[in-house]
Design a protein around this motif. Structure first.
Motif, PDB file in Angstrom:
ATOM      1  N   VAL A 143       0.874  -1.178   0.000  1.00 34.29           N
ATOM      2  CA  VAL A 143       0.000   0.000   0.000  1.00 34.29           C
ATOM      3  C   VAL A 143       0.903   1.218   0.000  1.00 34.29           C
ATOM      4  O   VAL A 143       1.848   1.299   0.809  1.00 34.29           O
ATOM      5  N   LEU A 155      -1.469  -5.283   2.354  1.00 33.24           N
ATOM      6  CA  LEU A 155      -2.779  -5.925   2.442  1.00 33.24           C
ATOM      7  C   LEU A 155      -2.607  -7.398   2.095  1.00 33.24           C
ATOM      8  O   LEU A 155      -2.021  -7.735   1.061  1.00 33.24           O
ATOM      9  N   THR A 159      -7.820  -9.589   0.422  1.00 34.65           N
ATOM     10  CA  THR A 159      -8.424  -8.497   1.181  1.00 34.65           C
ATOM     11  C   THR A 159      -9.378  -7.678   0.315  1.00 34.65           C
ATOM     12  O   THR A 159      -9.087  -7.376  -0.839  1.00 34.65           O
ATOM     13  N   VAL A 161     -10.989  -4.261  -0.834  1.00 41.81           N
ATOM     14  CA  VAL A 161     -10.531  -2.880  -0.847  1.00 41.81           C
ATOM     15  C   VAL A 161     -11.607  -1.978  -1.437  1.00 41.81           C
ATOM     16  O   VAL A 161     -12.241  -2.319  -2.435  1.00 41.81           O
ATOM     17  N   ARG A 174      -7.510   4.124  -3.051  1.00 44.86           N
ATOM     18  CA  ARG A 174      -8.463   3.614  -2.061  1.00 44.86           C
ATOM     19  C   ARG A 174      -9.208   4.787  -1.432  1.00 44.86           C
ATOM     20  O   ARG A 174      -8.778   5.934  -1.532  1.00 44.86           O
TER      21      ARG A 174
END
Length: 420
Positions: A143, A155, A159, A161, A174
């Motif tokens: 990230v 992450l 995961t 997002v 994000r």
């Protein structure tokens, strides 16, 4: 005749012009009347009606992954409101690129509106909010603070997002304003796989949930990501709880931070050997004689500093003459107390009176500012250093220009010692 009258009436309904004056059919038809000509006129009128019908109003339903759908003032223009998932919308039938016009004159992305039995197209066009999933080969996804910027976290594979829809140079934004590589984001949840084990695991460190910091005495840096920013430190000997996840030389702690696995071991009594090209830390020397047990502070009257690690932060002090309980562990001039703190052995003696025996004397290191080398024997291997100005206790034994230290029986050059 009835068909032509119906067509004329239908065309009149779609037009805003005044109704034309009706003329006799005989004036419109060539003589003699041709059946082929009549069929062509009927087909042309039907095409006009079909074209007009394609822009007629319709009803649609917002179908997203649960997020609200942006409503814009123009196709691709500023967002002016939003519609919840499942909302019913009235459409004018007008379309511009990938956008549909609502009855109130605003526009929405066609990707997220189902008209009749038609489902919206996936994935999103990149201009509206969306939900994706990390899809790697099992490794965590970095990230970043900006597209291609600094790594601020990771992450795990699989995961979920939340994305804003913004992209730059292959990176997706994000909703918390961080960025991820769009090559590893899919819009359907991938199966989560376990990353393969490291081909060269560090000795003594594997998937165990508990390990211990083992350095040359310095604190171990704690980072927010593998090789990322330093966010804290751990004293040598500290216990650490690990998740079992690895990224190169880095091991993840259960609080989400990362440390170098080169400086941890699952056995509190062993010191791990770092992997090349990381320099190998010096092996701590075993306790010698009076280094384990009880000693007493012997200074010039000043209190003795107590530190959180060898040479670390001062967290307290001990009055001259204080009794000190030691574990037997040391790092250079520093010795560990039984409560986990550290003090300089240069200011400790075995006897509360300040003397170990009749031959014990004290001196000061006086150099040109450089630290004084400490050797295993007269002129032997360098095993440590003593800062300029330090007070040292001597046994009274000499060998040429070399004098023996009371601590651990090591030797220093007497040329740089001024006796008190």
């Amino acid at each position: 005749m009835e068909s032509l009258a119906y067509l004329h009436t239908a065309l009149l309904y779609e037009s805003t012009e005044p109704a034309p004056e009706l003329r006799d059919l005989s004036e419109l038809l060539p003589s003699p009347t041709s059946a082929a000509w009549l069929s062509a006129q009927v087909l042309a009128a039907a095409l006009v009606i079909s074209t007009a019908g394609s822009a007629m109003a319709a009803t649609g339903t917002v179908q997203t992954n649960g997020n609200p759908l942006n409503v814009r003032s123009t196709p691709g223009g500023p967002v002016v409101s939003s519609l919840p998932n499942g909302a019913r919308v009235e459409l004018t039938g007008r379309r511009s690129g990938n956008y549909l016009e609502l009855a109130n004159g605003t526009w929405v992305s066609a990707d997220w509106v189902a008209v009749g039995n038609t489902s919206p197209t996936q994935p999103p066009s990149g201009t509206d909010r969306a939900v994706g999933f990390v899809n790697t080969s099992g490794e965590p996804l970095n990230v970043r603070s900006a597209p291609g910027g600094a790594i601020v976290g990771t992450l795990p594979n699989g995961t979920r997002v939340e994305l804003t829809g913004r992209s730059s140079n292959g990176f997706l934004e994000r909703t918390n304003s961080t960025w991820v590589d769009g090559r590893y984001i899919t819009y359907s949840q991938p199966p989560v796989t376990t990353p393969p084990p490291s081909p060269t695991p560090n000795p003594g460190v594997g998937a165990s949930s508990t390990a211990f910091v083992r350095t040359n005495g310095s604190p171990l840096n704690v980072r927010n990501a593998p090789g990322g920013a330093v966010v804290g430190s751990l004293a040598n000997g500290s216990r650490v709880d690990l998740t079992g996840r690895r990224s190169g030389e880095w091991a993840e702690r259960t609080n989400g931070t990362w440390i170098s696995s080169n400086w941890i071991t699952t056995n509190p009594g062993t010191t791990p050997q770092p992997q090349p090209p990381t320099p190998q830390p010096p092996t701590p020397q075993p306790p010698i004689g009076g280094d384990r047990g009880t000693k007493f502070v012997a200074t010039n009257g000043s209190p003795l500093n107590v530190r959180n690690a060898p040479g670390g932060t001062v967290i307290g002090s001990l009055a001259n003459g204080s009794r000190v309980e030691l574990t037997g562990r040391r790092s250079g001039e520093w010795v560990e107390r039984t409560n986990g703190t550290w003090v300089s052995n240069n200011w400790l003696v075995n006897d509360q009176s300040g003397n170990v025996g009749g031959d014990i004397s004290f001196g000061r290191v006086r150099t040109n500012g450089s630290p004084l080398n400490v050797r295993s024997s007269p002129g032997g291997q360098v095993v440590g250093t003593i800062p300029n100005g330090s007070r040292v206790a001597l046994t009274g034994r000499r060998s040429g220009s070399w004098v023996q230290l009371e601590r651990f029986g090591e030797w220093v050059s007497g040329d740089w010692i001024v006796m008190e």
